[in-house]
Write an enzyme that holds these catalytic residues in place. Structure first.
Site: not given
Ligand code: DGJ
Length: 752
Positions: A470, A537
């Site tokens: 990430d 997300d």
């Molecule tokens: C952002 C990501 O897009 C989510 O899927 C998740 O992993 C969060 N970060 C966790 O902090």
């Protein structure tokens, strides 16, 4: 195939030809890029150079009084010799900052499958050859190499440049595009993928008029705001461009008042400059281009084929990806060994194959984001360490995955305390936090090495099978003590690639999913190292329709991470049903992201049926050839196997028309005219409250099976049952509801 004949260069892919030549002035004039040419004919038929005497605009030189750089279609361009358009190369040479450059053809060579010595990602060179043209700016000694890689089995040509300073003084590169394409202008439309966090890659169509249209990222990463993909459409066909670069990029299309168009793509010059000392070389990222006379849909398929064959890491590229359960939306930071075990046992019963421990597994002292940078397990949550959880997952037959955010650091971390110099900050300024965290200085080799070691330990000590990588903040405070700052972002991105390359080499079979607050770094650079990328997300199925649609223009569905999450949706609050969530997400690298221990029995059954179906057709759903057939009130996507004998079709209606029944049809263009097909629906659950209360609770959808000639399916389409309008409900009606969907299985039965 690459050919040179009397100064004319001809590049052929299976269905396209690219043509340019060396002019009388020694420059490289672009002639043609389009459908395969059988005969070249007379070169003058392609040239736009006028033989008239033109006032105001300048000639190349006295010796060539009728050659006008402002009017000519060029393979590359630079400032200072009369080209009035945005140029591919701009710089300053020597102490007095000479800005005039004029790159003239010097020599060429052709290499089979040549790999660049570049520190950047580039397309694998399977079945390809590369034409390298060397151009020289004689007064300074600056060499500009233009690289054209042509693939034998794919209608893609890639381009990149190498700038070498063979002069004695330093060159400051202000801009150098990876790819320039000059075309004749008539009625172009630019298609770009624009958005923001949670609405990534929305399709935007801009009619092009005189002037410059551009998109860019200044975020430090390719960004959710503007993906580097750009398509140029007009009725004679579509060109698709994309860039192997995860940092700031810029794509511009200039339509001139002279009726020409110039496309440039590459590193964004507004956040970049580079000092090239005598004897040094600079490599641009590679860019790809593709053309199809049949338009957007076809050029998209070429891009998919290319990404599969030449971009994605080899091990997983053609393999089916496991169905995963990610802990984030269901558990958030509230993780523990016990809780994960409960989730995992339930996941296993549903048929899920991989459990991913997302954010929240590592030590948090005071700060909300935890000790980012340390990557030390939270002992209160996992007293026996992560290994114990992974062993449990493996024992019950699940693969095990872990989330990391390697490029970030928290002020609470031991890493920061011991190495404050690793944090990107500008002397004399307070560094700006993003999501309460800061950037690590990946321009430094020691930082890359430290991160590599931490990741290596985490993955190998615990035997993880999957890694979610990430990145949750954009850039600020560009600074590193030993650098000239305009180079910071370029060198930082190289550092990132170096880290990814090391991890990929060490763990070639590890399944890696990229992520950047959702899909904020979904680009060919990242996809050269990661196998798939988290789409967004925003897991609202109705929004995901649009995100998938945009993304699938340039990237095959196997690399699009797509999960079913809780309804009402956590971001939008919207209510739709789990079958629509399944139908939309099944066309991707599929998974779930919710608390599976909180499911009702009915929901469990729905998920079990979804997973069973997905496994049966996973190959087709993930690896098949995708077509986006309709996207208006009705959405139709199809995916087919190699010989189109089995096709799955998603049929979705955004809004059920209840006032007047409309004729509903399913078109499947990949069906063959001469073949007969059996068409049936996937049996799915109707969970929406039923309007006339004839049936209560979840029940299975209508049974639908028909024998249909291919000529109908690939023509106007097969008629579907009318939807239930509240007046009657029998075996010949279907209940759909808003955003209701069905998946159809279309199987070839034989010839007519
Ligand atoms: C952002 C990501 O897009 C989510 O899927 C998740 O992993 C969060 N970060 C966790 O902090």
């Amino acid at each position: 195939m690459i050919q040179e004949n009397n100064g004319v260069f001809r590049l052929d892919t299976p269905n396209t030809t690219y043509l340019f030549h060396i002019t009388e002035t020694g420059h490289l004039e672009h002639l043609y890029y389009g459908q395969t040419l059988n005969e070249i004919g007379d070169l003058e038929a392609y040239r736009v150079n006028t033989k008239l005497r033109m006032p105001t605009i300048v000639n190349t030189s006295d010796r060539f009084p009728r050659s006008y750089p402002a009017l000519t279609l060029m393979e590359t361009s630079s400032f200072g010799k009369g080209d009035l358009r945005e140029v591919a190369f701009a710089g300053e040479y020597g102490e007095n900052g000479n800005t005039v450059f004029d790159f003239v053809y010097d020599s060429y060579r052709i290499e089979k499958g040549c790999a660049l010595p570049s520190p950047l990602p580039f397309a694998r060179r399977n079945c390809s050859s590369t034409l390298i043209i060397q151009c020289l700016d004689e007064p300074t000694g600056i060499i500009l190499e233009l690289h054209y890689t042509v693939f034998d089995d794919c209608d893609v040509i890639t381009r990149s440049c190498v700038v070498c300073n063979s002069g004695s003084e330093t060159l400051v590169i202000r801009s150098v595009s990876s790819l320039q394409l000059d075309l004749i202008d008539t009625g172009w439309e630019a298609l770009t993928l624009d958005g923001a966090w949670s609405r990534e890659r929305q399709i935007c169509r801009t009619p092009l008029h005189s002037g410059i249209f551009s998109i860019q990222s200044t975020a430090g990463i390719s960004s959710a705001e503007h993906n580097p993909l750009l398509i140029l459409n007009r009725n004679s066909g579509s060109y698709l461009f994309n860039l192997f670069w995860s940092g700031d990029h810029r794509e511009s299309v200039e339509v001139t008042t002279y009726g020409t168009l110039r496309l440039l793509t590459g590193i964004n010059p507004s956040t970049f400059s580079y000092r090239l000392k005598s004897g040094e070389c600079f490599y641009t990222p590679e860019a790809m281009m593709a053309f199809s006379p049949c338009g957007e849909e076809y050029v998209t398929q070429t891009a998919h084929f290319f990404v599969r064959q030449q971009v994605l890491p080899e091990y997983w590229s053609e393999k089916e990806r496991p169905i995963l359960l990610n802990s984030w939306e269901g558990m958030g930071f509230d993780l523990s060994e016990e809780k994960i075990k409960k989730q995992a046992l339930q996941a296993k019963k549903l048929g899920i194959e991989l459990f991913v421990i997302d954010d929240g597994w590592f030590r948090h002292k005071q700060c909300a984001v935890g000790d980012l940078g340390d990557w030390v397990v939270a002992e209160n949550k996992f007293p026996k360490g992560l290994k114990s959880v992974v062993s449990f997952l493996h024992e019950i037959g699940l693969m095990a995955g872990i989330w990391v955010e390697p490029e970030s650091i928290s002020l609470e971390s031991d890493l920061y305390r011991t190495h404050p110099e690793y944090l990107v900050q500008c002397p004399g300024r307070e560094p700006s936090p993003g999501r309460d965290q800061y950037l690590l200085d990946l321009t430094r080799e020691d930082v890359v090495q430290v991160l590599y070691q931490k990741l290596e330990n985490l993955i190998s000590d615990n035997s993880f099978d999957y890694l979610k990588w990430d990145m949750n903040r954009y850039f600020s405070d560009d600074y590193s003590p030993d650098l000239w700052m305009p180079e910071f972002r370029y060198r930082w991105t190289i550092g990132l690639y170096e880290l990814l390359r090391k991890i990929r080499r060490r763990f070639p079979t590890l399944l890696i999913e990229g992520c950047a607050s959702g899909g904020g770094r979904f680009d060919l650079g990242m996809l050269s190292y990661v196998d798939q990328f988290w789409g967004s997300d925003n897991t609202d199925a109705t929004d995901r329709l649009e995100i998938f649609l945009g993304t699938s223009l340039g990237y095959p569905q196997r690399c699009f991470g797509a999960h079913v999450s809780k309804i009402p949706n956590g971001i939008t609050g919207r209510i739709y049903d789990y079958e629509t969530a399944f139908a939309v997400n099944a066309f991707g690298a599929y998974g779930y992201e919710l608390d599976v221990t909180a499911l009702t029995d009915e929901e469990k059954q729905i998920f079990i049926d979804q997973i069973t179906f997905y496994k049966q057709f996973r190959n087709l759903l993930q690896l098949g050839t995708l077509r986006r057939v309709r996207n208006d009130d009705t959405v139709i996507w199809t995916t087919e196997n190699e010989d189109a004998t089995v096709i799955l079709a998603l049929y979705l209606e955004k809004r059920t028309c209840v006032s007047q029944p409309k004729v509903r049809t399913l078109q499947v263009p990949s069906c063959r005219r001469e073949v007969i097909y059996r068409v049936r629906t996937r049996k799915q659950w109707i969970t929406a409250p039923f309007p006339c209360a004839m049936k209560n609770g979840a029940h299975l959808s209508e049974v639908f099976e028909r024998i249909v000639p291919g000529v109908i399916l690939c023509g106007n389409g097969m008629t579907l049952m009318p939807v239930h309008l509240g007046t009657d409900m029998n075996q010949d009606t279907a209940f759909l509801g808003d955003y209701g969907s069905r998946i159809f299985i279309v199987e070839a039965m034989g010839g007519t």
